[in-house]
Design a protein around this motif. Structure first.
Motif, PDB file in Angstrom:
ATOM      1  N   ASN A  14     -25.364  33.860 -14.448  1.00 36.93           N
ATOM      2  CA  ASN A  14     -24.362  34.819 -13.019  1.00 36.93           C
ATOM      3  C   ASN A  14     -23.696  33.785 -12.258  1.00 36.93           C
ATOM      4  OD1 ASN A  14     -25.411  35.786 -10.053  1.00 36.93           O
ATOM      5  ND2 ASN A  14     -24.031  37.034 -10.980  1.00 36.93           N
ATOM      6  N   THR A 188     -16.513  43.092 -17.865  1.00 36.31           N
ATOM      7  CA  THR A 188     -16.939  44.043 -16.275  1.00 36.31           C
ATOM      8  C   THR A 188     -17.437  44.866 -17.094  1.00 36.31           C
ATOM      9  OG1 THR A 188     -14.950  45.583 -17.509  1.00 36.31           O
ATOM     10  CG2 THR A 188     -14.226  44.405 -16.075  1.00 36.31           C
ATOM     11  N   ARG A 189     -18.009  45.424 -15.885  1.00 37.57           N
ATOM     12  CA  ARG A 189     -19.682  46.587 -16.357  1.00 37.57           C
ATOM     13  C   ARG A 189     -19.134  47.594 -16.791  1.00 37.57           C
ATOM     14  NH1 ARG A 189     -24.320  47.981 -16.074  1.00 37.57           N
ATOM     15  NH2 ARG A 189     -25.765  45.914 -15.241  1.00 37.57           N
ATOM     16  N   GLN A 193     -20.039  47.942 -20.881  1.00 29.46           N
ATOM     17  CA  GLN A 193     -21.081  48.957 -21.361  1.00 29.46           C
ATOM     18  C   GLN A 193     -20.593  50.203 -22.525  1.00 29.46           C
ATOM     19  OE1 GLN A 193     -21.394  51.416 -16.950  1.00 29.46           O
ATOM     20  NE2 GLN A 193     -23.475  50.141 -17.197  1.00 29.46           N
ATOM     21  N   VAL A 217     -22.697  37.457 -16.041  1.00 30.04           N
ATOM     22  CA  VAL A 217     -23.734  39.059 -15.825  1.00 30.04           C
ATOM     23  C   VAL A 217     -24.132  38.880 -14.261  1.00 30.04           C
ATOM     24  CG1 VAL A 217     -26.104  37.619 -15.323  1.00 30.04           C
ATOM     25  CG2 VAL A 217     -25.856  40.176 -15.719  1.00 30.04           C
ATOM     26  N   ARG A 219     -23.205  40.437 -10.298  1.00 31.46           N
ATOM     27  CA  ARG A 219     -22.813  41.086  -9.546  1.00 31.46           C
ATOM     28  C   ARG A 219     -21.950  39.099  -8.920  1.00 31.46           C
ATOM     29  NH1 ARG A 219     -19.896  45.031  -7.181  1.00 31.46           N
ATOM     30  NH2 ARG A 219     -22.043  46.315  -8.002  1.00 31.46           N
ATOM     31  N   GLU A 225     -18.230  43.014 -10.828  1.00 31.10           N
ATOM     32  CA  GLU A 225     -20.093  43.002 -11.949  1.00 31.10           C
ATOM     33  C   GLU A 225     -19.748  42.803 -13.204  1.00 31.10           C
ATOM     34  OE1 GLU A 225     -24.424  45.515 -11.918  1.00 31.10           O
ATOM     35  OE2 GLU A 225     -22.147  45.951 -10.312  1.00 31.10           O
ATOM     36  N   THR A 226     -19.847  42.077 -13.642  1.00 30.93           N
ATOM     37  CA  THR A 226     -20.861  41.628 -15.453  1.00 30.93           C
ATOM     38  C   THR A 226     -21.491  42.294 -15.465  1.00 30.93           C
ATOM     39  OG1 THR A 226     -20.725  39.448 -14.803  1.00 30.93           O
ATOM     40  CG2 THR A 226     -18.153  39.993 -14.888  1.00 30.93           C
ATOM     41  N   PHE A 227     -21.273  42.729 -17.115  1.00 35.46           N
ATOM     42  CA  PHE A 227     -22.272  42.787 -18.323  1.00 35.46           C
ATOM     43  C   PHE A 227     -23.347  42.823 -18.541  1.00 35.46           C
ATOM     44  CE2 PHE A 227     -23.160  45.472 -21.911  1.00 35.46           C
ATOM     45  CZ  PHE A 227     -23.035  46.636 -21.788  1.00 35.46           C
ATOM     46  N   GLU A 245     -29.287  42.000 -19.703  1.00 34.89           N
ATOM     47  CA  GLU A 245     -28.726  41.222 -17.809  1.00 34.89           C
ATOM     48  C   GLU A 245     -29.818  40.059 -16.996  1.00 34.89           C
ATOM     49  OE1 GLU A 245     -27.277  45.326 -15.907  1.00 34.89           O
ATOM     50  OE2 GLU A 245     -27.284  46.958 -17.666  1.00 34.89           O
TER      51      GLU A 245
END
Length: 282
Positions: A14, A188-189, A193, A217, A219, A225-227, A245
């Motif tokens: 993160n 990105t999230r 996804q 990963v 915020r 936010e990353t995935f 996550e």
């Protein structure tokens, strides 16, 4: 010579807004990878920082990147491990480029020597379906040189994040003898996804190579936010490791070279590839 079953590690982070905050998280993860028996560890994209404004990376390239490289070189030697050092912002040699930097991944050997570097070729200039937009070309200069390098875990083909969507790069790396790919990333999230796992598995399957994808990963300082879901995928498309996550974690897997040799003999997609059929003569 590559051992029969080397262990590789993937780090999920993160990312904080500056190197001072990130370095405290990164070294323990490198140490854990070494303690787990890994010969090579892959770190995520934007390893130096995930700042509130990506343009801050231009100044950080001059102020902070040299110290981060010194840290990474020292840790590789201290922990007797090779590092694929995510990506760091590097100032171009071109004097005309005064306000952009390279997104550069370093390969550092266990003596602390930088043996290769790769500059991200494909830059993320997109607008997502939800309206969120990215323009990496405002901050980064695109690289123009594919890179393959020998490591203790086998011959490595280098790629970064958005490169994942361009299969011809991986085909080129495989043709140059790659046995595994690295992919430092900050997906990105929304795109993660939708596409992350299927693309990682596809690039591994298509080329009969392992793919080690180290992700950011959660915020970050810019609110985006990353995935996550850092992956190690084998040449048959099986997921050997998935970091989910979870922030600031390392995952390991073994690369089974006797099995790979058998797979490539029985299922020789690389040998049966016919690029000449699709050449336009240029």
């Amino acid at each position: 010579m590559t051992e029969a079953t080397p262990t590789v590690a993937v780090v999920q982070l993160n990312g904080r807004g500056d190197w001072a905050a990130n370095r405290a998280a990164v070294e323990p993860l490198i140490a854990a990878a070494a303690e787990g028996g890994a010969s090579v560890v892959v770190l995520p994209e934007n390893l130096l920082a995930m700042p509130a404004d990506p343009r801050e990376l231009v100044g950080m390239a001059r102020l902070d990147t040299p110290g981060a490289v010194d840290d990474l070189v020292a840790w590789a030697g201290k922990h007797d491990i090779w590092l694929v050092a995510g990506t760091l912002p590097f100032v171009p040699d071109d004097p005309a480029e005064t306000d952009r930097v390279f997104s550069r991944s370093l390969v550092i050997d266990s003596t602390g020597r930088i043996v290769a570097h790769y500059d991200k070729i494909h830059l993320f200039d997109v607008v997502l379906p939800d309206g969120e937009s990215y323009r990496e070309s405002a901050t980064f200069v695109a690289g123009d040189r594919p890179v393959v390098v020998d490591t203790p875990a086998g011959r490595l083909g280098m790629a970064t994040c958005f490169d994942l969507r361009f299969p011809e790069l991986f085909t080129h790396l495989a043709a140059a003898g790659a046995d595994w790919f690295c992919l430092p990333s900050a997906f990105t999230r929304a795109t993660g996804q939708a596409h992350w796992e299927v693309l990682v598995r596809a690039r591994a399957i298509e080329n009969s190579c392992w793919l080690v994808a180290a992700a950011q990963v959660g915020r970050h300082a810019d609110g985006r936010e990353t995935f996550g879901h850092s992956l190690i995928v084998d040449p048959w498309g099986r997921v050997l490791a998935d970091a989910g996550e979870t922030a600031d974690v390392v995952r390991l897997a073994r690369l089974e070279y006797p099995w790979l040799r058998g797979l490539r003999e029985r299922f020789p997609v690389r040998r049966l590839h016919r690029p000449e059929v699709f050449s336009d003569g240029r």
